[in-house]
Design a protein around this motif. Structure first.
Motif, PDB file in Angstrom:
ATOM      1  N   SER A   1       0.823  -1.204   0.000  1.00 43.43           N
ATOM      2  CA  SER A   1       0.000   0.000   0.000  1.00 43.43           C
ATOM      3  C   SER A   1       0.857   1.253   0.000  1.00 43.43           C
ATOM      4  CB  SER A   1      -0.917   0.025   1.226  1.00 43.43           C
ATOM      5  OG  SER A   1      -1.605   1.268   1.317  1.00 43.43           O
ATOM      6  N   SER A   2       0.571   2.165  -0.927  1.00 43.02           N
ATOM      7  CA  SER A   2       1.297   3.432  -0.968  1.00 43.02           C
ATOM      8  C   SER A   2       0.868   4.365   0.158  1.00 43.02           C
ATOM      9  CB  SER A   2       1.077   4.117  -2.325  1.00 43.02           C
ATOM     10  OG  SER A   2      -0.303   4.390  -2.523  1.00 43.02           O
ATOM     11  N   ASN A   3      -0.189   3.997   0.875  1.00 43.95           N
ATOM     12  CA  ASN A   3      -0.677   4.822   1.985  1.00 43.95           C
ATOM     13  C   ASN A   3       0.011   4.487   3.308  1.00 43.95           C
ATOM     14  OD1 ASN A   3      -2.622   6.228   0.420  1.00 43.95           O
ATOM     15  ND2 ASN A   3      -3.995   4.460   0.546  1.00 43.95           N
ATOM     16  N   ALA A   4       0.791   3.397   3.334  1.00 47.23           N
ATOM     17  CA  ALA A   4       1.491   3.024   4.567  1.00 47.23           C
ATOM     18  C   ALA A   4       2.571   4.054   4.884  1.00 47.23           C
ATOM     19  CB  ALA A   4       2.105   1.641   4.409  1.00 47.23           C
ATOM     20  N   VAL A   5       2.697   4.429   6.148  1.00 49.40           N
ATOM     21  CA  VAL A   5       3.662   5.446   6.553  1.00 49.40           C
ATOM     22  C   VAL A   5       4.430   4.952   7.772  1.00 49.40           C
ATOM     23  CG1 VAL A   5       3.981   7.790   7.431  1.00 49.40           C
ATOM     24  CG2 VAL A   5       2.247   7.335   5.680  1.00 49.40           C
ATOM     25  N   ILE A   6       5.755   5.094   7.717  1.00 49.65           N
ATOM     26  CA  ILE A   6       6.616   4.834   8.871  1.00 49.65           C
ATOM     27  C   ILE A   6       7.201   6.173   9.296  1.00 49.65           C
ATOM     28  CG2 ILE A   6       8.690   3.684   9.697  1.00 49.65           C
ATOM     29  CD1 ILE A   6       8.181   1.478   7.691  1.00 49.65           C
ATOM     30  N   THR A   7       7.024   6.524  10.556  1.00 45.50           N
ATOM     31  CA  THR A   7       7.452   7.827  11.032  1.00 45.50           C
ATOM     32  C   THR A   7       7.850   7.740  12.498  1.00 45.50           C
ATOM     33  OG1 THR A   7       6.724  10.118  11.332  1.00 45.50           O
ATOM     34  CG2 THR A   7       5.068   8.428  11.605  1.00 45.50           C
ATOM     35  N   ASN A   8       8.458   8.779  13.005  1.00 48.07           N
ATOM     36  CA  ASN A   8       8.786   8.838  14.435  1.00 48.07           C
ATOM     37  C   ASN A   8       7.768   9.657  15.229  1.00 48.07           C
ATOM     38  OD1 ASN A   8       9.609  11.230  13.248  1.00 48.07           O
ATOM     39  ND2 ASN A   8      11.425  11.476  14.547  1.00 48.07           N
ATOM     40  N   GLY A   9       6.584   9.828  14.649  1.00 49.26           N
ATOM     41  CA  GLY A   9       5.497  10.480  15.365  1.00 49.26           C
ATOM     42  C   GLY A   9       5.773  11.932  15.656  1.00 49.26           C
TER      43      GLY A   9
ATOM     44  N   ALA B   1      15.898  12.510  17.159  1.00 49.01           N
ATOM     45  CA  ALA B   1      16.221  11.805  15.919  1.00 49.01           C
ATOM     46  C   ALA B   1      15.968  10.318  16.099  1.00 49.01           C
ATOM     47  CB  ALA B   1      17.674  12.057  15.540  1.00 49.01           C
ATOM     48  N   ALA B   2      15.575   9.645  15.023  1.00 49.97           N
ATOM     49  CA  ALA B   2      15.280   8.218  15.068  1.00 49.97           C
ATOM     50  C   ALA B   2      15.860   7.538  13.836  1.00 49.97           C
ATOM     51  CB  ALA B   2      13.779   7.983  15.136  1.00 49.97           C
ATOM     52  N   THR B   3      16.183   6.244  13.979  1.00 53.21           N
ATOM     53  CA  THR B   3      16.745   5.480  12.870  1.00 53.21           C
ATOM     54  C   THR B   3      15.935   4.217  12.641  1.00 53.21           C
ATOM     55  OG1 THR B   3      18.998   6.293  13.305  1.00 53.21           O
ATOM     56  CG2 THR B   3      18.791   4.282  11.981  1.00 53.21           C
ATOM     57  N   LEU B   4      15.514   4.016  11.399  1.00 53.89           N
ATOM     58  CA  LEU B   4      14.860   2.778  10.990  1.00 53.89           C
ATOM     59  C   LEU B   4      15.923   1.877  10.386  1.00 53.89           C
ATOM     60  CD1 LEU B   4      12.400   0.969  10.287  1.00 53.89           C
ATOM     61  CD2 LEU B   4      12.235   2.257   8.126  1.00 53.89           C
ATOM     62  N   THR B   5      16.120   0.696  10.973  1.00 53.44           N
ATOM     63  CA  THR B   5      17.149  -0.242  10.519  1.00 53.44           C
ATOM     64  C   THR B   5      16.479  -1.525  10.049  1.00 53.44           C
ATOM     65  OG1 THR B   5      18.753   0.651  12.111  1.00 53.44           O
ATOM     66  CG2 THR B   5      19.233  -1.512  11.171  1.00 53.44           C
TER      67      THR B   5
ATOM     68  N   GLN C   1       9.113   8.690   6.534  1.00 62.19           N
ATOM     69  CA  GLN C   1       9.167  10.150   6.601  1.00 62.19           C
ATOM     70  C   GLN C   1       9.311  10.634   8.029  1.00 62.19           C
ATOM     71  OE1 GLN C   1       5.281  10.947   4.821  1.00 62.19           O
ATOM     72  NE2 GLN C   1       4.448  11.471   6.834  1.00 62.19           N
ATOM     73  N   ASN C   2       9.719  11.889   8.185  1.00 64.62           N
ATOM     74  CA  ASN C   2       9.762  12.516   9.495  1.00 64.62           C
ATOM     75  C   ASN C   2       8.351  12.660  10.039  1.00 64.62           C
ATOM     76  OD1 ASN C   2      12.474  12.819   8.944  1.00 64.62           O
ATOM     77  ND2 ASN C   2      12.383  15.034   8.657  1.00 64.62           N
ATOM     78  N   GLY C   3       8.267  12.697  11.368  1.00 62.81           N
ATOM     79  CA  GLY C   3       6.980  12.908  11.999  1.00 62.81           C
ATOM     80  C   GLY C   3       6.658  14.390  12.122  1.00 62.81           C
ATOM     81  N   THR C   4       5.770  14.684  13.018  1.00 60.70           N
ATOM     82  CA  THR C   4       5.343  16.069  13.198  1.00 60.70           C
ATOM     83  C   THR C   4       6.253  16.843  14.134  1.00 60.70           C
ATOM     84  OG1 THR C   4       3.871  15.362  14.982  1.00 60.70           O
ATOM     85  CG2 THR C   4       2.938  15.502  12.754  1.00 60.70           C
ATOM     86  N   GLY C   5       7.155  16.132  14.825  1.00 61.70           N
ATOM     87  CA  GLY C   5       8.133  16.803  15.670  1.00 61.70           C
ATOM     88  C   GLY C   5       9.323  17.274  14.857  1.00 61.70           C
ATOM     89  N   THR C   6      10.363  17.698  15.563  1.00 60.31           N
ATOM     90  CA  THR C   6      11.556  18.216  14.882  1.00 60.31           C
ATOM     91  C   THR C   6      12.605  17.141  14.640  1.00 60.31           C
ATOM     92  OG1 THR C   6      12.545  18.857  17.004  1.00 60.31           O
ATOM     93  CG2 THR C   6      11.224  20.518  15.852  1.00 60.31           C
TER      94      THR C   6
ATOM     95  N   GLY D   1       7.982   3.862  -2.915  1.00 58.46           N
ATOM     96  CA  GLY D   1       7.187   4.994  -2.485  1.00 58.46           C
ATOM     97  C   GLY D   1       7.947   6.305  -2.506  1.00 58.46           C
ATOM     98  N   ALA D   2       7.237   7.375  -2.165  1.00 60.07           N
ATOM     99  CA  ALA D   2       7.818   8.725  -2.134  1.00 60.07           C
ATOM    100  C   ALA D   2       8.341   8.998  -0.727  1.00 60.07           C
ATOM    101  CB  ALA D   2       6.774   9.760  -2.533  1.00 60.07           C
ATOM    102  N   ASN D   3       9.522   8.477  -0.426  1.00 52.97           N
ATOM    103  CA  ASN D   3      10.117   8.618   0.907  1.00 52.97           C
ATOM    104  C   ASN D   3      10.726  10.005   1.051  1.00 52.97           C
ATOM    105  OD1 ASN D   3      10.022   5.611   1.825  1.00 52.97           O
ATOM    106  ND2 ASN D   3      10.877   5.556  -0.242  1.00 52.97           N
ATOM    107  N   ASN D   4      10.405  10.692   2.139  1.00 50.02           N
ATOM    108  CA  ASN D   4      10.922  12.051   2.297  1.00 50.02           C
ATOM    109  C   ASN D   4      11.492  12.299   3.694  1.00 50.02           C
ATOM    110  OD1 ASN D   4       8.566  12.156   3.754  1.00 50.02           O
ATOM    111  ND2 ASN D   4       7.600  13.789   2.544  1.00 50.02           N
ATOM    112  N   TYR D   5      12.055  11.253   4.313  1.00 48.55           N
ATOM    113  CA  TYR D   5      12.773  11.452   5.584  1.00 48.55           C
ATOM    114  C   TYR D   5      14.017  12.294   5.311  1.00 48.55           C
ATOM    115  CZ  TYR D   5      15.672   7.599   3.813  1.00 48.55           C
ATOM    116  OH  TYR D   5      16.492   6.801   3.043  1.00 48.55           O
ATOM    117  N   SER D   6      14.436  13.087   6.298  1.00 56.91           N
ATOM    118  CA  SER D   6      15.518  14.047   6.054  1.00 56.91           C
ATOM    119  C   SER D   6      16.839  13.655   6.687  1.00 56.91           C
ATOM    120  CB  SER D   6      15.105  15.436   6.559  1.00 56.91           C
ATOM    121  OG  SER D   6      14.912  15.415   7.969  1.00 56.91           O
TER     122      SER D   6
END
Length: 275
Positions: free
Chosen positions: A10-18, A23-27, A41-46, A63-68
């Protein structure tokens, strides 16, 4: 967090740090092949999200991944058919491969440090190829154009090109090409694989560039290629291109010289007969 795989259609699935400001790392250490169509992608925090890939399996990110945060690839193959549009930097370690399909995109502002392999036909930012780095435009069974920012090779870096025996075309799906939007620094070894027969005399574009060109004296064509195409060389100065120059085989020169000699001889005979 650390996971043994990453899958989802699903292109609607999102992985984020809320909403975290940390900072968070997905491994991901996947031993088998996985495809993830959602977004990292990044969450709503900084806090920025970073991504790490290990394991021997292939992971396709469509997908369109936009984590920074950063992207670090330590094992297996990572295929980007979507985008990593905001990642701050990319490390491809020795033994790992980053592959881009024609639609694959990596943030143009991110520098890729390449100690493993980069292949495909997408677009990336600046590329620093280390001593163990290998760049191969195009994908298996298909010619392709790989677009980069500034492109820098070192003394033992390698670049692999597939070239067609039936066409001298510049890229366009007819030959492999690296299109550099920026400065080009050449060094290391260039390997040529010929598809469909033998190359013919003339030039084949390998690189185009929009900035400056710097070449190192140790830059070379592979010995295996030169053993088949004696006299082949790299040519500079054809606009903003670096070309492979193929010269006619000695037998071809002999035929040309012989033909010229016959013409001269025939003309002399005609002159004598007229006399």
């Amino acid at each position: 967090g650390t996971f043994a795989g990453l899958s989802g259609t699903s292109s609607n699935a999102v992985i984020t740090n809320g909403a975290s400001d940390a900072a968070a790392t997905l491994t991901v250490y996947n031993g088998s092949d996985n495809t993830f169509a959602g977004k990292i992608q990044n969450g709503t925090g900084t806090g920025a999200v970073s991504f790490v890939k290990g394991g021997a399996g292939t992971l396709t990110l469509s997908g369109a991944n936009n984590y920074s945060g950063s992207t670090s690839l330590f094992g297996g193959k990572t295929v980007v058919s979507g985008s990593l549009s905001a990642t701050s930097s990319v490390l491809v370690a020795k033994g790992a491969e980053l592959n881009l399909t024609a639609t694959g995109l990596v943030n143009q502002g991110a520098t890729i440090t390449l100690n493993g392999q980069l292949s495909g036909s997408g677009s990336v930012g600046s590329l620093n190829v280390g001593d163990t780095g290998v760049v191969s435009p195009g994908n298996d069974g298909a010619f392709g154009t790989l677009s980069t920012g500034d492109f820098t090779l070192t003394s033992t870096s390698q670049v692999n090109f597939d070239l067609s025996a039936s066409s001298h075309a510049t890229g366009g799906g007819m030959n492999d090409l690296i299109a550099v939007i920026g400065n080009l620094t050449l060094d290391g070894q260039i390997n040529i694989n010929v598809i469909g027969g033998n190359l013919t005399a003339g030039t084949y574009a390998l690189f185009t560039y929009t900035g400056s060109l710097t070449t190192d004296p140790t830059l070379s064509l592979s010995s295996s290629f030169l053993s088949e195409y004696a006299g082949a060389s790299l040519k500079y100065g054809n606009g903003n291109e670096v070309d492979l120059l193929i010269v006619p085989e000695p037998s071809t020169w002999a035929m040309l010289v012989g033909g010229f000699g016959m013409l001269v001889g025939m003309q002399k005979m005609r002159n004598r007969n007229r006399g």
